[in-house]
Write a protein that holds these residues in place. Sequence first.
Motif, PDB file in Angstrom:
ATOM      1  N   LYS A  93       0.840  -1.193   0.000  1.00 30.16           N
ATOM      2  CA  LYS A  93       0.000   0.000   0.000  1.00 30.16           C
ATOM      3  C   LYS A  93       0.875   1.244   0.000  1.00 30.16           C
ATOM      4  O   LYS A  93       2.035   1.207   0.372  1.00 30.16           O
ATOM      5  N   SER A  94       0.293   2.367  -0.431  1.00 26.54           N
ATOM      6  CA  SER A  94       1.041   3.619  -0.449  1.00 26.54           C
ATOM      7  C   SER A  94       1.461   4.006   0.962  1.00 26.54           C
ATOM      8  O   SER A  94       0.709   3.829   1.923  1.00 26.54           O
ATOM      9  N   THR A  95       2.671   4.547   1.067  1.00 23.91           N
ATOM     10  CA  THR A  95       3.176   4.976   2.363  1.00 23.91           C
ATOM     11  C   THR A  95       2.382   6.186   2.850  1.00 23.91           C
ATOM     12  O   THR A  95       2.113   7.113   2.091  1.00 23.91           O
ATOM     13  N   ILE A  96       1.995   6.159   4.115  1.00 24.58           N
ATOM     14  CA  ILE A  96       1.279   7.280   4.713  1.00 24.58           C
ATOM     15  C   ILE A  96       2.265   8.037   5.595  1.00 24.58           C
ATOM     16  O   ILE A  96       2.735   7.519   6.612  1.00 24.58           O
ATOM     17  N   GLY A  97       2.569   9.272   5.207  1.00 21.94           N
ATOM     18  CA  GLY A  97       3.523  10.049   5.984  1.00 21.94           C
ATOM     19  C   GLY A  97       4.943   9.608   5.703  1.00 21.94           C
ATOM     20  O   GLY A  97       5.383   9.617   4.573  1.00 21.94           O
ATOM     21  N   VAL A  98       5.658   9.185   6.754  1.00 19.82           N
ATOM     22  CA  VAL A  98       7.062   8.817   6.612  1.00 19.82           C
ATOM     23  C   VAL A  98       7.383   7.572   7.431  1.00 19.82           C
ATOM     24  O   VAL A  98       6.911   7.416   8.555  1.00 19.82           O
ATOM     25  N   GLU A  99       8.146   6.664   6.855  1.00 20.88           N
ATOM     26  CA  GLU A  99       8.657   5.494   7.559  1.00 20.88           C
ATOM     27  C   GLU A  99      10.160   5.462   7.343  1.00 20.88           C
ATOM     28  O   GLU A  99      10.661   6.036   6.380  1.00 20.88           O
ATOM     29  N   PHE A 100      10.894   4.795   8.235  1.00 22.04           N
ATOM     30  CA  PHE A 100      12.330   4.687   7.990  1.00 22.04           C
ATOM     31  C   PHE A 100      12.875   3.366   8.506  1.00 22.04           C
ATOM     32  O   PHE A 100      12.311   2.726   9.381  1.00 22.04           O
ATOM     33  N   GLN A 101      13.996   2.968   7.897  1.00 20.04           N
ATOM     34  CA  GLN A 101      14.721   1.760   8.279  1.00 20.04           C
ATOM     35  C   GLN A 101      16.190   2.139   8.443  1.00 20.04           C
ATOM     36  O   GLN A 101      16.690   3.018   7.742  1.00 20.04           O
ATOM     37  N   THR A 102      16.881   1.468   9.353  1.00 16.41           N
ATOM     38  CA  THR A 102      18.307   1.697   9.534  1.00 16.41           C
ATOM     39  C   THR A 102      19.073   0.464   9.093  1.00 16.41           C
ATOM     40  O   THR A 102      18.783  -0.650   9.534  1.00 16.41           O
ATOM     41  N   GLN A 103      20.026   0.663   8.204  1.00 17.78           N
ATOM     42  CA  GLN A 103      20.828  -0.427   7.668  1.00 17.78           C
ATOM     43  C   GLN A 103      22.294  -0.170   7.990  1.00 17.78           C
ATOM     44  O   GLN A 103      22.797   0.937   7.806  1.00 17.78           O
ATOM     45  N   LYS A 104      22.985  -1.208   8.474  1.00 17.16           N
ATOM     46  CA  LYS A 104      24.385  -1.068   8.849  1.00 17.16           C
ATOM     47  C   LYS A 104      25.310  -1.536   7.732  1.00 17.16           C
ATOM     48  O   LYS A 104      25.025  -2.496   7.032  1.00 17.16           O
ATOM     49  N   MET A 105      26.429  -0.832   7.589  1.00 17.23           N
ATOM     50  CA  MET A 105      27.485  -1.217   6.667  1.00 17.23           C
ATOM     51  C   MET A 105      28.817  -0.987   7.365  1.00 17.23           C
ATOM     52  O   MET A 105      28.881  -0.246   8.349  1.00 17.23           O
ATOM     53  N   GLU A 106      29.865  -1.628   6.875  1.00 16.99           N
ATOM     54  CA  GLU A 106      31.204  -1.387   7.413  1.00 16.99           C
ATOM     55  C   GLU A 106      32.107  -0.903   6.294  1.00 16.99           C
ATOM     56  O   GLU A 106      32.243  -1.549   5.255  1.00 16.99           O
ATOM     57  N   LEU A 107      32.718   0.276   6.515  1.00 15.88           N
ATOM     58  CA  LEU A 107      33.622   0.866   5.545  1.00 15.88           C
ATOM     59  C   LEU A 107      34.911   1.270   6.256  1.00 15.88           C
ATOM     60  O   LEU A 107      34.863   1.998   7.248  1.00 15.88           O
TER      61      LEU A 107
END
Length: 225
Positions: free
Chosen positions: A45-59
Motif C-alpha cells: 500500500k502507499s506509504t502514509i507520511g514517513v517510515e524509515f529503516q536503519t541499515q548497517k554497513m562497514e567501511l
Amino acid sequence: MAFYSDEDEQTQGYLFKIVLIGDSAVGKSNLLARFARDEFYRNSKSTIGVEFQTQKMELDGKEVKAQIWDTAGQERFKAVTSAYYRGAVGALVVYDISRRQTFDSIGRWLNELHTHSDMNVVTILVGNKTDLKDAREVSTDEGKALAEAHGLFFMETSALDNSNVKAAFETVVKEIYEIISRKVFYSRGVRKDEKSLGSGRAVILEEEANETASRSIIYRCCSTG
C-alpha cells in the motif's frame, strides 16, 4: 546529518540520513524493503507520511548506519514530509520506467529536495521496475541524460528481481562516507598545523582547496551499463 556514534576515534561510526523521494507507486517502499530486509510486497500500500529503516554497513573498519526515510509520494502529504528533508545527506530520486509522468516529475522533486536540504546532498537518480521491459516508456539513455544534466549518479533497478538495489543504496552511502572522511582528515590536518602558525610560518592546505573546487563535479553520473 552525519555524526560520530562513538567518542573513540578508532571505533567511531557514522549515521547518515538518506531520503527516498519520487511520485507515488514508483516502488520506493519496495526498494527499501528489498535493501533492508530482502523482502518484496506485490500488493504493498502507499506509504502514509514517513517510515524509515536503519541499515548497517562497514567501511574502512568503521560502522556506518544508513537511516533511510521513505517519504510519501502523494501530494496531499507534501506538507508533512517536507520537514524530513532537513538533515539529509543523501537522496534516491525514484521514477518508474513504465510511467513517463513519474520521470517528468523528477525536476520538481529535485527542486523540493534542494529547497528543504543542503545543495550538496549526494543524489542518485533511480529508474525502477526494469522487470517491466515490455511496458517501458522511459529509455535508459533518457535517464542517463537527465542525470548528467543535473550532475547526479544514475542507476536502473528492479525491487522485484533485486537488480541493482543494493548497488544504488551503497553508491550513495559510500560517496557520503568518502566526503565526510575527507573533511575529518583535513580538519585533523588543520589542528596539527595550528602549532606552526605561532612561528610565523604560513600553512597552505592545497588539498582542502582542491576539495572545494571539486564539489561541483563530485556527483558524476554513473551507470551499470
